[in-house]
Design a protein around this motif. Structure first.
Motif, short mmCIF file in Angstrom:
data_model
loop_
_atom_site.label_atom_id
_atom_site.label_comp_id
_atom_site.label_asym_id
_atom_site.label_seq_id
_atom_site.Cartn_x
_atom_site.Cartn_y
_atom_site.Cartn_z
N MET A 1 0.87 -1.28 0.10
CA MET A 1 -0.16 -0.10 0.10
C MET A 1 0.72 1.31 0.16
SD MET A 1 -2.89 0.98 2.68
CE MET A 1 -3.52 2.69 3.10
N ASP A 2 1.87 1.27 0.97
CA ASP A 2 2.73 2.54 0.86
C ASP A 2 3.54 2.48 -0.39
OD1 ASP A 2 1.70 2.99 3.58
OD2 ASP A 2 3.81 2.64 4.42
N ASN A 3 3.99 1.54 -0.91
CA ASN A 3 4.75 1.45 -2.22
C ASN A 3 4.07 2.24 -3.25
OD1 ASN A 3 6.81 0.77 -0.88
ND2 ASN A 3 6.81 -1.40 -1.58
N TYR A 4 2.62 1.67 -3.47
CA TYR A 4 1.81 1.90 -4.26
C TYR A 4 1.61 3.60 -4.41
CZ TYR A 4 -2.76 2.30 -7.08
OH TYR A 4 -3.73 2.73 -7.87
N PHE A 5 1.34 4.18 -3.05
CA PHE A 5 1.00 5.57 -3.02
C PHE A 5 2.39 6.27 -2.96
CE2 PHE A 5 -3.07 3.75 -1.47
CZ PHE A 5 -3.88 4.67 -2.29
N GLY A 6 3.56 5.63 -2.87
CA GLY A 6 4.81 6.45 -2.93
C GLY A 6 5.14 7.05 -1.52
N LYS A 7 4.64 6.37 -0.36
CA LYS A 7 4.69 6.78 0.98
C LYS A 7 5.17 5.84 1.79
CE LYS A 7 1.25 10.37 0.15
NZ LYS A 7 -0.15 10.87 0.37
N PRO A 8 6.46 5.40 1.77
CA PRO A 8 7.15 4.22 2.44
C PRO A 8 6.84 4.37 4.00
CG PRO A 8 8.65 4.90 0.95
CD PRO A 8 7.46 5.81 0.67
N VAL A 60 -8.05 2.48 1.17
CA VAL A 60 -8.32 1.25 0.64
C VAL A 60 -9.86 0.96 0.46
CG1 VAL A 60 -6.34 0.19 1.75
CG2 VAL A 60 -8.84 0.35 3.02
N PHE A 61 -10.19 -0.21 -0.38
CA PHE A 61 -11.73 -0.48 -0.51
C PHE A 61 -11.59 -1.82 -0.63
CE2 PHE A 61 -10.23 -0.17 -5.08
CZ PHE A 61 -10.70 -1.20 -5.71
N ASP A 62 -12.71 -2.30 -0.40
CA ASP A 62 -12.94 -3.76 -0.09
C ASP A 62 -13.86 -4.27 -1.40
OD1 ASP A 62 -15.74 -3.79 0.86
OD2 ASP A 62 -15.23 -3.30 2.72
N ASP A 63 -13.71 -5.51 -1.79
CA ASP A 63 -14.56 -6.02 -2.85
C ASP A 63 -14.86 -7.47 -2.22
OD1 ASP A 63 -15.52 -6.13 -5.27
OD2 ASP A 63 -13.63 -6.99 -6.40
N PHE A 64 -15.99 -7.60 -1.64
CA PHE A 64 -16.34 -8.86 -0.89
C PHE A 64 -17.81 -9.41 -1.35
CE2 PHE A 64 -14.54 -7.00 3.41
CZ PHE A 64 -13.33 -7.40 2.91
N TYR A 65 -17.78 -10.88 -1.46
CA TYR A 65 -18.78 -11.50 -2.28
C TYR A 65 -19.16 -12.55 -1.19
CZ TYR A 65 -17.57 -8.97 -6.15
OH TYR A 65 -17.38 -7.60 -7.04
N ASP A 66 -20.42 -12.85 -1.19
CA ASP A 66 -21.00 -14.16 -0.67
C ASP A 66 -20.80 -15.47 -1.46
OD1 ASP A 66 -23.16 -14.17 -2.25
OD2 ASP A 66 -24.65 -13.39 -0.78
N ALA A 67 -21.07 -16.66 -0.87
CA ALA A 67 -20.87 -17.90 -1.55
C ALA A 67 -21.66 -17.81 -3.18
CB ALA A 67 -21.34 -18.88 -0.81
N LYS A 87 -6.67 2.29 -4.99
CA LYS A 87 -6.62 2.73 -6.16
C LYS A 87 -6.51 4.19 -6.23
CE LYS A 87 -9.22 2.75 -10.50
NZ LYS A 87 -8.08 3.46 -10.99
N GLU A 88 -5.82 4.86 -6.81
CA GLU A 88 -5.56 6.18 -7.00
C GLU A 88 -5.77 6.80 -8.32
OE1 GLU A 88 -2.69 9.39 -5.06
OE2 GLU A 88 -1.60 7.88 -6.53
N GLY A 89 -6.87 7.75 -8.74
CA GLY A 89 -7.00 8.29 -9.99
C GLY A 89 -7.22 7.04 -11.08
N ASP A 90 -6.68 7.33 -12.14
CA ASP A 90 -6.64 6.63 -13.32
C ASP A 90 -5.66 5.34 -13.14
OD1 ASP A 90 -8.57 8.12 -14.40
OD2 ASP A 90 -7.04 9.25 -15.69
N ARG A 91 -4.63 4.86 -12.26
CA ARG A 91 -3.99 3.94 -12.07
C ARG A 91 -4.78 2.98 -11.92
NH1 ARG A 91 -0.05 5.32 -7.38
NH2 ARG A 91 0.91 3.28 -8.21
N ALA A 93 -5.99 -0.66 -10.22
CA ALA A 93 -6.04 -0.93 -8.82
C ALA A 93 -5.09 -2.01 -8.32
CB ALA A 93 -7.31 -1.44 -8.38
N LYS A 94 -4.73 -2.09 -7.16
CA LYS A 94 -3.56 -3.13 -6.55
C LYS A 94 -4.27 -3.82 -5.37
CE LYS A 94 0.91 -4.28 -5.07
NZ LYS A 94 2.24 -3.97 -5.14
N THR A 95 -4.44 -5.38 -5.55
CA THR A 95 -4.72 -5.90 -4.41
C THR A 95 -3.85 -6.28 -3.52
OG1 THR A 95 -6.27 -7.25 -6.01
CG2 THR A 95 -5.90 -8.02 -3.90
N ILE A 96 -4.15 -6.10 -2.19
CA ILE A 96 -3.18 -5.84 -1.12
C ILE A 96 -3.51 -7.07 -0.19
CG2 ILE A 96 -2.41 -3.72 -1.17
CD1 ILE A 96 -4.04 -2.97 1.19
#
Length: 100
Positions: A1-8, A60-67, A87-91, A93-96
């Motif tokens: 997450m920190d690497n994605y946003f450039g803020k280690p 961050v955002f979640d992407d959860f689904y039931d069975a 996810k940021e802007g048009d970049r 998304a990266k799953t963390i």
């Protein structure tokens, strides 16, 4: 997450301060907080205070689904699946985190 946003280190610092603040709150009250979904939890207050001192590197955002594949908010029901992404802007998304 920190690497994605450039803020280690930003999110690690935020989480450390947040847990310290939550610890202070429960020591002062003498009552255990429980998790963020528990009644009387200090999570939101500790998170907000920590965000003013050391913000996380991004959102961050979640992407959860039931069975059955139906969207589920906030948690993954038994037999479900999901992921947490950044996810940021048009970049792209990266799953963390993902389950299963």
């Amino acid at each position: 997450m920190d690497n994605y946003f450039g803020k280690p280190g930003a999110t690690t610092l935020h989480e450390t301060i947040e847990s310290y603040i939550a610890g202070q709150m429960v020591q002062e009250s003498g009552v255990s907080s429980g998790n963020s979904n528990s009644e009387g939890s200090v999570y939101e207050a500790a998170h907000d205070e920590a965000s003013g001192i050391a913000p996380q590197s991004g959102s961050v955002f979640d992407d959860f689904y039931d069975a059955s594949g139906n969207p589920s908010e906030g948690s993954i029901p038994n037999g479900g699946q999901g992921s947490i992404k950044v996810k940021e802007g048009d970049r792209k998304a990266k799953t963390i985190w993902s389950y299963p």
